[in-house]
Design an enzyme around this catalytic site. Sequence first.
Site: not given
Length: 906
Positions: A685, A710, A793
């Site tokens: 992340d 990410e 998201d």
Amino acid sequence: MSTVNIKPLLHHCRRENPKPSYRSKLFNPCSFDCYSSKKFVSHGRSFFCDFKPPKSPPPIRATSNVTAVVETFESTDVFFKETFPLKRTELVEGKIFIRLGHGKNERKWQLTVGCSLPGKWILHWGVSYIDDIGTEWDQPPKGMIPHGSVRIKDYAIETPLRKSSSSFEGQTFQEVKIDFDSKSAIAAINFVLKDEESGAWYQHRGRDFKIPLVDYLEDDGNMVGAKWGFGVLPGALGQLSNIFLKAEESHSKDESNNIEPKEPGKESRRLEGFYEEMAIAKEVPVYNSVTVSVRKCPETDKNLLYLETDLPRDVVVHWGVCRDDARKWEIPAAPHPPDTVVFKDKALRTLLQSKDGGNRCYGLFTLEEGLEGFLFVLKIDENTWLKYKGNDFYIPLSSLSMSTSIPKQEKPEGAQVPGTTEKENEGSSVTEYTNGIIKEIRHLVSGISSEEILKTKTKEAQESILQEIEKLAAEAYSIFRSSIPTFTEEDVTEFEEPKRPATIKISSGTGTGFEIVCQGFNWESHKSGKWYLELKSKAEELSSLGFTVIWLPPPTESVSPEGYMPKDLYNLNSRYGTIDELKEIVKKFHELGIRVLGDVVLNHRCAHYQNQNGVWNLFGGRLNWDDRAVVADDPHFQGRGNKSSGDNFHAAPNIDHSQDFVRKDIKEWLCWLRKEVGYDGWRLDFARGFWGGYVKDYLDASEPSFAVGEYWDSLSYTYGEMDHNQDAHRQRIVDWINATNGTAGAFDVTTKGILHAALERCEYWRLSDQKGRPPGVVGWWPSRAVTFIENHDTGSTQGHWRFPGRKEMQGYAYILTHPGTPSVFYDHIFSHYRSEIGALLSLRVRNNIHCRSRVQISKAERDVYAAIIDEKVAMKIGPGHYEPPSGSQKWSLVAEGTDYKVWELS
């Protein structure tokens, strides 16, 4: 989501389109999953000094001689003239004010929130009811919602601030007013202020603002007006009368019903008005320019360089000259302009002279003969240095230096060798250089086979020479890879089609090469509390569709229920289920031959305790770090570590990965997860938050079979239109992959963004870059590109950057037929798209399409994109027409839907 604290000043992140403005349902400390996609515009600092020009520099009078010299730069004998754009930021300061007072009568009250800074401000707000348990917001009663508001799902309201008819300290400002009944069941009004122009969220001490309407709420540092007694408002705001908050027993959340505090010992209290102001600062972009002209002085044969800019205040030019292509700075011979000082015997610093009443400034430089170029940067204050595209400004001092000394990426736009085009100049220079090297290599190789060598040297000697040549070639290519991270070695080293997973070596960066990832959750999956068990029941179905990897949600205890604000890393009882249920689902997927990715948040961690200043930066649990584990350059959390190696995420303490004890603990934790839970790999992340080299360290220790980061920031736009060339965007992602030494892949955000524009605007020409390759990371380094069109998201109930509606299958037709490692979103699998996605998955598996497959783009036009992959799969998306080439090959249509078709060789 970008968040900002308001004490003492507010700092924030700037975002440009496509605006994946991540926002969580919760606005508590450590309640955000995603982050701002654009960092501050920062100016490179090549030189650090304390140059202080005279407080009142003597004015330079525009004598007739100076005026005459300046005017000559408008003449035709100027051999170089260029205007360079300058972009910087300025900090604009203002105030947020909050006022609670009476409305039309004593029962009606009014909350006013205002801001004195210009911009497009939105109040994102909700309420808490007296009998609520937990920290989630609720929507207020209908009668409380101001006109023009928009409902955000079921938990918040967004109300735009409007220009006020009154003034604030002599300035106009924007405000919003919320009316409510003092006898309602509302315990508090919560809000954050959103700046739509920058995408930033302004908070109070790292949390949402909370206006308490009852006196027994716990103050966690974010209350406004919690200290009762602010009964009088200053100035024209007048006095506020006090009334008692009376309560009755109804539990209704309707505004017309009243309540009584249920718990014993909670007395009724007097609701009091208050007024508070808070400092706010906003960085806004400012555009200027600098113009440089060069001409030859006919009397002395020296070069005269004239520099002029519209920058404000005292502008200092930090400058030097160079004598060859190496561009090594040195100090030129005198004379030097007025107000010039020497800096460390390496450069000069000149204070520019005022012009046009101080609105512009200029400098005139006399430069000796024989110089190759003039180098400079501009300094406008102690912290702001202006460069050109990240490099020093370089001005050629002769027509010869213009043709040989300015690489294309550094040459000022529009500057060309007289009589030639830019392309011709570049091609001539490159060809001459490469031909010389190639000639030397060929001479060396041909020497081995010469008759003289054959007579005198043995076969073993020749083989030894050849081996050395091969070693040199490998070394040269290795240097090329490390210095030029726009990887094109796919065309050189990744051409061989890998075999099926049973016989291929597994790498954390690529897996087997045949991975197909399923994101096994969405933004709402935590709500049942039994997600692991629910997903376990679908494991066999996912296996039958052809998925080889399942990405599970964050497993740790978290302040936010979605899991992206971890607290105790070793506590694996989360909102998704217990640690035992997690182990069960991992075992189930392993039995079906599916590898499992753990979603690990390494950038930040929520603290357990406050320090002596009331800042949350002390940790508990098994990893009981102190504030040395927090980076020092995030003002919100007062860390004592080193500066961050990436971008800070302001909603939680950012971890300092440069600390040995931090890296040791994280490596041990990852290895523990591998052994205790059985994870096969990682989804990393917010990878922008820390250096990729630390990622390599963690992957080397935990030895995952697959890892993906990410790394997310904004694409390039000009005047609101997406640029065709997104090389800079994908370069940043490739740079991060390169920093991990290729041990991790990265989500191909570039491809997702370009697909958005292509499909939404019917501009399918965007799907081919300038060299006829796919325009995303998949076109440069396909084996490390994890392609996707949606995730928790961007889609789900958040919808922050949702894929163009009803065009999802075009997106899947693209990523499931192309190289890279495709990732399919859970919501799409279990929807009406299931059968179409299943057909594409089957096609990919059947034709052995892998992460290094070759793409030949057949069409990239306004209304159609078409390509052939590995010479055995053809596809097209868009409303335009395309059929694969006929002839000896026979193509069969195997998948078809709205504006897409896919064929395979019969």
